[in-house]
Enzyme design. Structure first.
Site, PDB file in Angstrom:
ATOM      1  N   GLY A 198      59.598  80.162  61.212  1.00  0.00           N
ATOM      2  CA  GLY A 198      59.316  80.860  62.453  1.00  0.00           C
ATOM      3  C   GLY A 198      59.480  79.876  63.598  1.00  0.00           C
ATOM      4  O   GLY A 198      60.160  80.132  64.586  1.00  0.00           O
ATOM      5  N   GLY A 199      58.839  78.744  63.430  1.00  0.00           N
ATOM      6  CA  GLY A 199      58.931  77.719  64.456  1.00  0.00           C
ATOM      7  C   GLY A 199      58.665  76.355  63.874  1.00  0.00           C
ATOM      8  O   GLY A 199      58.118  76.230  62.769  1.00  0.00           O
ATOM      9  N   MET A 200      59.094  75.338  64.597  1.00  0.00           N
ATOM     10  CA  MET A 200      58.828  73.965  64.196  1.00  0.00           C
ATOM     11  C   MET A 200      58.459  73.182  65.459  1.00  0.00           C
ATOM     12  O   MET A 200      59.196  73.198  66.447  1.00  0.00           O
ATOM     13  CB  MET A 200      60.063  73.365  63.513  1.00  0.00           C
ATOM     14  CG  MET A 200      59.884  71.910  63.107  1.00  0.00           C
ATOM     15  SD  MET A 200      58.580  71.715  61.859  1.00  0.00           S
ATOM     16  CE  MET A 200      57.949  70.112  62.285  1.00  0.00           C
ATOM     17  N   ASN A 232      58.634  70.479  66.969  1.00  0.00           N
ATOM     18  CA  ASN A 232      59.243  69.222  67.398  1.00  0.00           C
ATOM     19  C   ASN A 232      58.764  68.893  68.817  1.00  0.00           C
ATOM     20  O   ASN A 232      58.808  69.748  69.697  1.00  0.00           O
ATOM     21  CB  ASN A 232      60.758  69.327  67.293  1.00  0.00           C
ATOM     22  CG  ASN A 232      61.188  69.549  65.855  1.00  0.00           C
ATOM     23  OD1 ASN A 232      60.648  68.925  64.944  1.00  0.00           O
ATOM     24  ND2 ASN A 232      62.104  70.474  65.626  1.00  0.00           N
ATOM     25  N   HIS A 289      51.207  78.952  68.404  1.00  0.00           N
ATOM     26  CA  HIS A 289      51.062  78.106  67.229  1.00  0.00           C
ATOM     27  C   HIS A 289      51.810  76.776  67.399  1.00  0.00           C
ATOM     28  O   HIS A 289      51.225  75.706  67.240  1.00  0.00           O
ATOM     29  CB  HIS A 289      51.565  78.846  65.983  1.00  0.00           C
ATOM     30  CG  HIS A 289      51.454  78.061  64.714  1.00  0.00           C
ATOM     31  ND1 HIS A 289      50.388  78.184  63.860  1.00  0.00           N
ATOM     32  CD2 HIS A 289      52.264  77.117  64.184  1.00  0.00           C
ATOM     33  CE1 HIS A 289      50.543  77.351  62.846  1.00  0.00           C
ATOM     34  NE2 HIS A 289      51.687  76.687  63.014  1.00  0.00           N
ATOM     35  N   GLU A 290      53.083  76.865  67.749  1.00  0.00           N
ATOM     36  CA  GLU A 290      53.866  75.625  67.872  1.00  0.00           C
ATOM     37  C   GLU A 290      53.323  74.755  69.008  1.00  0.00           C
ATOM     38  O   GLU A 290      53.268  73.538  68.904  1.00  0.00           O
ATOM     39  CB  GLU A 290      55.357  75.926  68.067  1.00  0.00           C
ATOM     40  CG  GLU A 290      55.997  76.781  66.959  1.00  0.00           C
ATOM     41  CD  GLU A 290      55.629  76.370  65.541  1.00  0.00           C
ATOM     42  OE1 GLU A 290      55.342  75.184  65.306  1.00  0.00           O
ATOM     43  OE2 GLU A 290      55.599  77.259  64.659  1.00  0.00           O
ATOM     44  N   HIS A 324      50.285  72.742  68.044  1.00  0.00           N
ATOM     45  CA  HIS A 324      50.595  71.506  67.317  1.00  0.00           C
ATOM     46  C   HIS A 324      50.684  70.297  68.260  1.00  0.00           C
ATOM     47  O   HIS A 324      50.619  69.155  67.789  1.00  0.00           O
ATOM     48  CB  HIS A 324      51.915  71.649  66.565  1.00  0.00           C
ATOM     49  CG  HIS A 324      51.799  72.270  65.205  1.00  0.00           C
ATOM     50  ND1 HIS A 324      50.974  71.767  64.221  1.00  0.00           N
ATOM     51  CD2 HIS A 324      52.428  73.349  64.656  1.00  0.00           C
ATOM     52  CE1 HIS A 324      51.113  72.522  63.116  1.00  0.00           C
ATOM     53  NE2 HIS A 324      51.973  73.481  63.362  1.00  0.00           N
ATOM     54  N   GLU A 334      47.987  72.302  59.824  1.00  0.00           N
ATOM     55  CA  GLU A 334      48.223  73.744  59.950  1.00  0.00           C
ATOM     56  C   GLU A 334      46.944  74.577  60.100  1.00  0.00           C
ATOM     57  O   GLU A 334      46.943  75.583  60.797  1.00  0.00           O
ATOM     58  CB  GLU A 334      49.060  74.256  58.767  1.00  0.00           C
ATOM     59  CG  GLU A 334      50.452  73.617  58.666  1.00  0.00           C
ATOM     60  CD  GLU A 334      51.339  73.838  59.889  1.00  0.00           C
ATOM     61  OE1 GLU A 334      51.044  74.731  60.708  1.00  0.00           O
ATOM     62  OE2 GLU A 334      52.335  73.087  60.028  1.00  0.00           O
ATOM     63  N   TYR A 372      46.983  77.026  56.114  1.00  0.00           N
ATOM     64  CA  TYR A 372      46.932  77.744  57.392  1.00  0.00           C
ATOM     65  C   TYR A 372      45.625  78.529  57.533  1.00  0.00           C
ATOM     66  O   TYR A 372      44.784  78.221  58.362  1.00  0.00           O
ATOM     67  CB  TYR A 372      48.106  78.734  57.490  1.00  0.00           C
ATOM     68  CG  TYR A 372      49.450  78.075  57.694  1.00  0.00           C
ATOM     69  CD1 TYR A 372      50.043  78.037  58.950  1.00  0.00           C
ATOM     70  CD2 TYR A 372      50.142  77.499  56.634  1.00  0.00           C
ATOM     71  CE1 TYR A 372      51.287  77.452  59.155  1.00  0.00           C
ATOM     72  CE2 TYR A 372      51.385  76.906  56.824  1.00  0.00           C
ATOM     73  CZ  TYR A 372      51.947  76.884  58.088  1.00  0.00           C
ATOM     74  OH  TYR A 372      53.159  76.290  58.279  1.00  0.00           O
ATOM     75  N   LYS A 385      59.862  83.248  55.545  1.00  0.00           N
ATOM     76  CA  LYS A 385      58.670  84.098  55.457  1.00  0.00           C
ATOM     77  C   LYS A 385      59.042  85.586  55.464  1.00  0.00           C
ATOM     78  O   LYS A 385      58.332  86.413  54.898  1.00  0.00           O
ATOM     79  CB  LYS A 385      57.776  83.780  56.655  1.00  0.00           C
ATOM     80  CG  LYS A 385      56.469  84.485  56.647  1.00  0.00           C
ATOM     81  CD  LYS A 385      55.696  84.245  57.946  1.00  0.00           C
ATOM     82  CE  LYS A 385      54.891  85.468  58.246  1.00  0.00           C
ATOM     83  NZ  LYS A 385      54.804  85.848  59.623  1.00  0.00           N
TER      84      LYS A 385
HETATM   85  N1  BES Z   1      55.115  73.007  60.967  1.00  0.00           N
HETATM   86  C1  BES Z   1      55.252  74.333  60.543  1.00  0.00           C
HETATM   87  C2  BES Z   1      56.444  74.548  59.661  1.00  0.00           C
HETATM   88  C3  BES Z   1      56.428  73.722  58.391  1.00  0.00           C
HETATM   89  C4  BES Z   1      55.262  73.494  57.681  1.00  0.00           C
HETATM   90  C5  BES Z   1      57.608  73.194  57.917  1.00  0.00           C
HETATM   91  C6  BES Z   1      55.287  72.720  56.529  1.00  0.00           C
HETATM   92  C7  BES Z   1      57.635  72.437  56.763  1.00  0.00           C
HETATM   93  C8  BES Z   1      56.469  72.197  56.072  1.00  0.00           C
HETATM   94  C9  BES Z   1      55.284  75.296  61.717  1.00  0.00           C
HETATM   95  O1  BES Z   1      54.417  74.942  62.741  1.00  0.00           O
HETATM   96  C10 BES Z   1      54.783  76.607  61.219  1.00  0.00           C
HETATM   97  O2  BES Z   1      53.668  76.634  60.778  1.00  0.00           O
HETATM   98  N2  BES Z   1      55.563  77.648  61.293  1.00  0.00           N
HETATM   99  C11 BES Z   1      55.149  78.964  60.895  1.00  0.00           C
HETATM  100  C12 BES Z   1      54.591  79.643  62.101  1.00  0.00           C
HETATM  101  C13 BES Z   1      53.528  80.647  61.898  1.00  0.00           C
HETATM  102  C14 BES Z   1      52.393  80.227  61.028  1.00  0.00           C
HETATM  103  C15 BES Z   1      52.977  81.098  63.256  1.00  0.00           C
HETATM  104  C16 BES Z   1      56.358  79.691  60.374  1.00  0.00           C
HETATM  105  O3  BES Z   1      57.454  79.110  60.417  1.00  0.00           O
HETATM  106  O4  BES Z   1      56.255  80.808  59.923  1.00  0.00           O
HETATM  107 ZN    ZN Z   2      52.406  75.051  62.053  1.00  0.00          ZN
END
Ligand code: BES
Ligand code: ZN
Length: 621
Positions: free
Chosen positions: A287-289, A291, A314-315, A318, A337, A400, A576
């Site tokens: 969904g997002g990262m 960075n 969420h992002e 972080h 998370e 999470y 997801k």
């Molecule tokens: N940092 C994570 C993505 C991640 C976690 C990549 C562990 C590799 C290993 C990112 O912040 C995230 O949690 N993305 C979720 C967003 C959602 C929970 C709002 C996603 O991609 O679904």
């Molecule tokens: Zn996250």
């Protein structure tokens, strides 16, 4: 005299804090997922000099490591690599560069090949000449047809958890931090951007320089390149995206500045100057990262009504939990998370109100409860054991939502005011440092449990951290709005009301998700088709609603969705949204050929991480 004493005292305090700060890396549990000798020597700054070669799907050039010796007798630098070609290693003695010897070890399935570089005479820097390979797990190379504009190629990195080593030879552990700079060459028709200071102007020279002055863990080093344009949203926020997505993304995410301000009020200043969003092509596997300075975002959340912007919250969250205070090992992922899910929800509450925030809590907790029964019991522990495993394989909703529930539990017990100032203080006092579970528990005890005695016991805390499933004391968020939806659903199912009498016009995406997810298992196809006729759910352009609806209809063997299912799976690569659909389809042997046909078409467009996950599902059966 007094002045001298004060000066002396100040110096002494300063010295003692430096000693504590340098001692802290080794106070953490050893990170199993790195072979690097980060406990003896660390990189403090990285400089990349890379060309982006789309024809060969390679990053090619050099990486320079500036070194700090922790153990002064260290005579080699051990780096993590996976599927990288190493051409040459050099060392810098303060005056000159000279060649040095190196050895690349046999590939470990999880960790890759460690690269051992000889360090004669206390070398100050190391330079490695290398190229990544087309199969690098941390990079995706998209052909023009896989982009929105269809004319130019696109590439991006996704390094969390341990994929940075597939495109840079580095000490790949979140237990340490580096600042970085980069010189990047591209075809002038493409613009590179990084998790660093980005120039809003695109000079189209084909040669770009980047600086990231703040120290970050290596999994946050990120790069992308493509036909990427810029649109400013507010004083600190902007969108980077392909031209056709700029306007819709800017409208969807216009509240990002308000989110920053809400988070700052709760947890202290945003420390990373700007917060921009890069909208990626739909194959982005997440969904997002987060960075830093530049979150990478899936286009699947541009819904047109801001219904899925909790992803941005969420992002952004972080920027405190994860990027400022970082999990020291991947066992501690909940420290990134879980905290982030909690902070995300607080931001959503501040910007969009309590009602929406509670609905989002209730939906995530429902998802978690469904997921918990499918996971091996040991994987439902917050402080999970992942030694010997790829962190990706242990990925679930546990860090999470169980992590979030743990913080909600603490908030409930200590009250918002005291819990908020505890968290604020936690971020301040650990800014730009790592944190593992044991040290967090110790900090929690001193700064919350002991300070406000008899509210929460250490036994309760340990249950949350080390026991599987959910403790009986877990909060159970309930939404009055959802209770209403449930009543309406019941009345419809028992023929006491008609669909047209239910106030669906007032429903947001959240009510729809609750409704679809809570239809009884026994619901008939007739009922489903009645719903579809009335609300066109199969054709929903909201990707979360479409996902929930498709999943339900696969379970119910409703062929009506088949065409939509195909397009959905082929056009989206976010794990997801697609993995649960493949899982459900593969439960039924009679659907295997159908599923295989979809996957054959979709696979070439998926990211290597998504391919890996789904390949494994097919192999299992
Ligand atoms: N940092 C994570 C993505 C991640 C976690 C990549 C562990 C590799 C290993 C990112 O912040 C995230 O949690 N993305 C979720 C967003 C959602 C929970 C709002 C996603 O991609 O679904
Ligand atoms: Zn996250």
């Amino acid at each position: 005299m007094i002045k001298t004493i004060t000066r002396f005292l100040a110096l002494a305090i300063c010295l003692s804090t430096t000693i504590i700060a340098t001692a802290s890396a080794s106070q953490f549990e050893k990170d199993w997922h790195t072979d690097s000798n980060y406990q003896d020597i660390v990189t403090t700054h990285i400089h990349l000099d890379l060309a982006i070669d789309f024809d060969n799907k390679q990053l090619k050039g050099t990486i320079e490591h500036q070194l700090k010796y922790i153990n002064k007798d260290t005579d080699s630098l051990i780096l993590d690599t996976r599927d990288i070609d190493i051409h040459k290693a050099e060392v810098f003695d303060g005056k000159n560069w000279s060649n040095t010897t190196f050895k690349l070890a046999k590939r470990d399935k999880v960790k890759g090949s460690k690269l051992t570089i000889a360090l004669p005479k206390h070398s100050k820097k190391v330079r490695v000449h290398y190229n990544s390979r087309p199969e690098a797990s941390g990079l995706q190379w998209l052909t023009p047809i896989q982009t929105a504009g269809k004319k130019l190629p696109f590439m991006f990195s996704q390094s969390q958890a341990i994929h940075a080593r597939s495109w840079m030879p580095i000490q790949d552990t979140p237990a340490m931090r580096v600042s970085y700079s980069a010189d990047i060459k591209t075809d002038p028709s493409l613009r590179p951007i990084m998790s660093a200071k980005n120039d809003p102007k695109w000079n189209k020279s084909g040669q770009y320089h980047f600086e990231m002055p703040q120290p970050i863990p290596t999994y946050l080093i990120a790069i992308a390149a493509g036909n990427i344009h810029y649109k400013k949203m507010s004083k600190q926020t902007a969108i980077y995206a392909e031209p056709s997505l700029l306007e819709s993304a800017a409208a969807e995410f216009e509240d990002t500045q308000a989110m920053i301000e809400a988070a700052e009020k709760l947890y202290g200043k945003y420390r990373w100057t700007d917060y921009d969003l890069l909208i990626l092509p739909p194959s982005f596997p997440f969904g997002g990262m987060e960075n830093p300075r530049l979150s990478f975002i899936t286009p699947t959340v541009i819904a047109g009504d801001k219904s899925l912007v909790s992803l941005i919250a969420h992002e952004l969250a972080h920027s405190w939990s994860g990027n400022l205070v970082t999990n020291a090992t991947w066992r501690d992922l909940w420290i990134n998370e879980g905290f982030t899910s909690y902070v995300e929800n607080r931001i959503m509450e501040a910007v969009y109100g309590e009602q929406r925030a509670v609905m989002e809590q209730a939906l995530s907790v429902q998802d978690l409860k469904k997921e918990l029964v499918t996971l091996p019991k040991e994987d439902t522990i917050l402080h999970v054991k992942i030694e010997g495993r790829d962190p990706d394989d242990a990925f679930s909703g546990v860090p999470y939502t169980k992590g979030q529930l743990f913080l909600m539990f603490l908030e409930e017990k200590f009250g918002r005011k005291d819990f908020d100032s505890f968290l604020h203080q936690y971020f301040e006092s650990h800014a730009f440092k790592s944190m593992d579970t044991k040290n967090f528990v110790r900090y929690l005890k001193t700064n919350l449990l002991d300070k406000f005695p008899n509210k929460v016991s250490m036994k309760e805390v340990n249950t949350w951290i080390t026991e599987p499933l959910l403790p009986s004391s877990a909060p159970n968020p309930t939404s009055g709005v959802f209770n209403q939806v449930q009543e309406n659903m019941n009345a419809w199912l028992s023929n006491d009301t008609k669909l047209s009498k239910i106030p669906t016009d007032e429903w947001t995406v959240h009510e729809w998700l609750f409704f679809i997810n809570n239809l009884p298992k026994t619901v008939s196809l007739k009922r489903l088709n009645e719903l579809d006729k009335a609300f066109k759910l199969t054709q929903s352009t909201n990707n979360e609603i479409a996902h929930a609806w498709l999943l339900l209809n696969i379970k119910k063997n409703n062929p009506v969705i088949n065409n939509r299912l195909k397009t959905y799976m082929i056009s989206i690569g976010r794990r997801k949204l697609i993995v649960p659909l493949y899982k459900e389809l593969l439960k039924d042997k009679t659907k295997r050929a159908f599923t295989q046909a979809i996957y054959d078409k979709a696979r070439p467009g998926y990211h290597p991480l998504a391919q890996g996950t789904i390949d494994a599902l097919f192999e299992k059966k």
